[in-house]
Design an enzyme around this catalytic site. Structure first.
Site, PDB file in Angstrom:
ATOM      1  CG  MET A  62      -2.174  -0.829   1.037  1.00  0.00           C
ATOM      2  SD  MET A  62      -3.179  -0.162  -0.325  1.00  0.00           S
ATOM      3  CE  MET A  62      -4.725  -1.063  -0.042  1.00  0.00           C
ATOM      4  CB  SER A  63       4.465   1.897  -0.437  1.00  0.00           C
ATOM      5  OG  SER A  63       4.703   1.595  -1.788  1.00  0.00           O
ATOM      6  CD  GLU A  79      13.231  -6.964  -2.500  1.00  0.00           C
ATOM      7  OE1 GLU A  79      12.122  -6.438  -2.681  1.00  0.00           O
ATOM      8  OE2 GLU A  79      13.386  -8.166  -2.180  1.00  0.00           O
ATOM      9  CE  LYS A 138       8.262   2.804  -1.862  1.00  0.00           C
ATOM     10  NZ  LYS A 138       7.845   1.482  -2.387  1.00  0.00           N
TER      11      LYS A 138
END
Lengths: 211, 211
Positions: free
Chosen positions: B127-128, B161, B165
């Site tokens: 949910m970032s 990773e 964002k």
DNA sequence: GCATTCACTGTATATATTTACAGTGAACCT
DNA sequence: AGGTTCACTGTAAATATATACAGTGAATGC
């Protein structure tokens, strides 16, 4: 306004469509006659003229198999798995959501992506559903149905206004909840006010992300 | 192994395909001859026989315009604009995003819906990015590019990773910002840490709305 | 140097196909 | 009762179309 076809004309149209699918080209008058048992090629000719007149096929004079299906034909055929969804923008007051005047475009999005299957995409206006991740300008995939259960996101029409909200019902009292604390819930008493559920939100497409 | 066509045969095949698109039925030998300037219908006939022999078309004997394209024809024609996007789920550490093992499915969504054109859909985890309207399980349409500008939503890879964002850069200091106050920004110093921009988020598809 | 393939010309013909014209009979409307 | 539409029959003829057969010339492979 697509003129209505007679049942027989629908059969003829269907056969033409099938023939194209199976062979890659349309049938001749003779082939139509053979399939339907006509003893005269003119029976086929007359049907073709009628279908041409109604705009669902187009005949090219003097060319063998000079038959093509027009976009109008689609409305009279068992619809092939649809690959496009109509995009509905602002809904004019009093008009059905899917009325021609409201449809802006057709987007090639497989309806099978969503469940239940959506019938159209509605451009969302405003930020009232922000906290559900539905933002201004997003396209809401909508499944047409007049039924809604508590908690579902619905496209509702109150007094000719179309809106997207979360649905909650308690007897004849319906609440349409925004997902944004800046917006008050809309309360509707079914005994006094008209409320129509146009459909259920089943998905979202955001086709631009702003920087 | 599709047998190779001669350049001339490719032209013939292309014309047949175009004729079908434009008229709804294949051309006759005479029409082929007229288009290519043949003075003999047999020139067309020979080409058709050759194309039939190579399996890219199928001739029906005795029927006018008895030509149909086989699936093999597709390989020799300018490919129709792609209608599918690969869906990438969890990206295995160290593997390219579009590696076979990461691709879960192909969804029929017209890439032309988004700008710039996306190369794949990435299933977002977590949910970032909630406040940007990108929720857990959403599909992010991603345009592959190693370039990003301030404020854009990026798919980035830090130390194997992959994450989604908002991008912000200041010299050799890059910030990857979540859109959710519960998540702290990720700070990367390009001099010490590897950071790869996999692509730009250009759209979102949410294919389930929970009640 | 010769065989082969490719891309055609030229002619001919059977047949596939469109299309005009003249009707018939049932169903439906008014 | 009469007019109209629908769905056909039946015949005929022009013409569109497929396709066989017999060649030509240039390029390519060996």
């Amino acid at each position: 306004m697509s003129k209505t076809l007679t049942p027989r004309q629908r059969e003829i149209l269907k056969f033409i469509s099938q023939h194209i699918d199976q062979h890659g080209f349309p049938p001749t008058r003779a082939e139509l006659s053979k399939h339907f048992g006509f003893r005269s090629p003119n029976a086929a000719e007359s049907h073709l003229r009628a279908l041409d007149g109604k705009g669902v096929i187009q005949l090219e004079r003097g060319r063998s198999r000079g038959i093509s299906l027009t976009p109008l034909a689609g409305a009279h055929l068992p619809e092939p798995p649809r690959m496009e969804l109509p995009l509905v923008g602002r809904v004019a007051a009093g008009s059905p959501v899917l009325a021609q005047e409201n449809v802006e475009d057709a987007l090639r999005v497989d309806p099978a992506l969503f469940r239940p299957r959506p019938h159209y995409l509605l451009r969302v206006e405003g930020m009232s559903m922000r906290d559900a991740g539905i933002l201004d300008g997003d396209l809401l995939a909508v499944h047409r149905t007049p039924e809604a259960r508590d908690g579902q996101i619905v496209v509702a029409r109150i007094e000719d206004e179309v809106t997207v909200k979360r649905f909650r019902r308690d007897g004849h009292r319906v609440q349409l909840l925004a997902e944004n604390p800046d917006f008050a819930p809309i309360e509707v008493d079914l005994r006094h006010q008209a409320l129509a559920i146009e459909g259920l939100g089943v998905g979202v497409i955001r086709h631009r992300l702003d920087a």
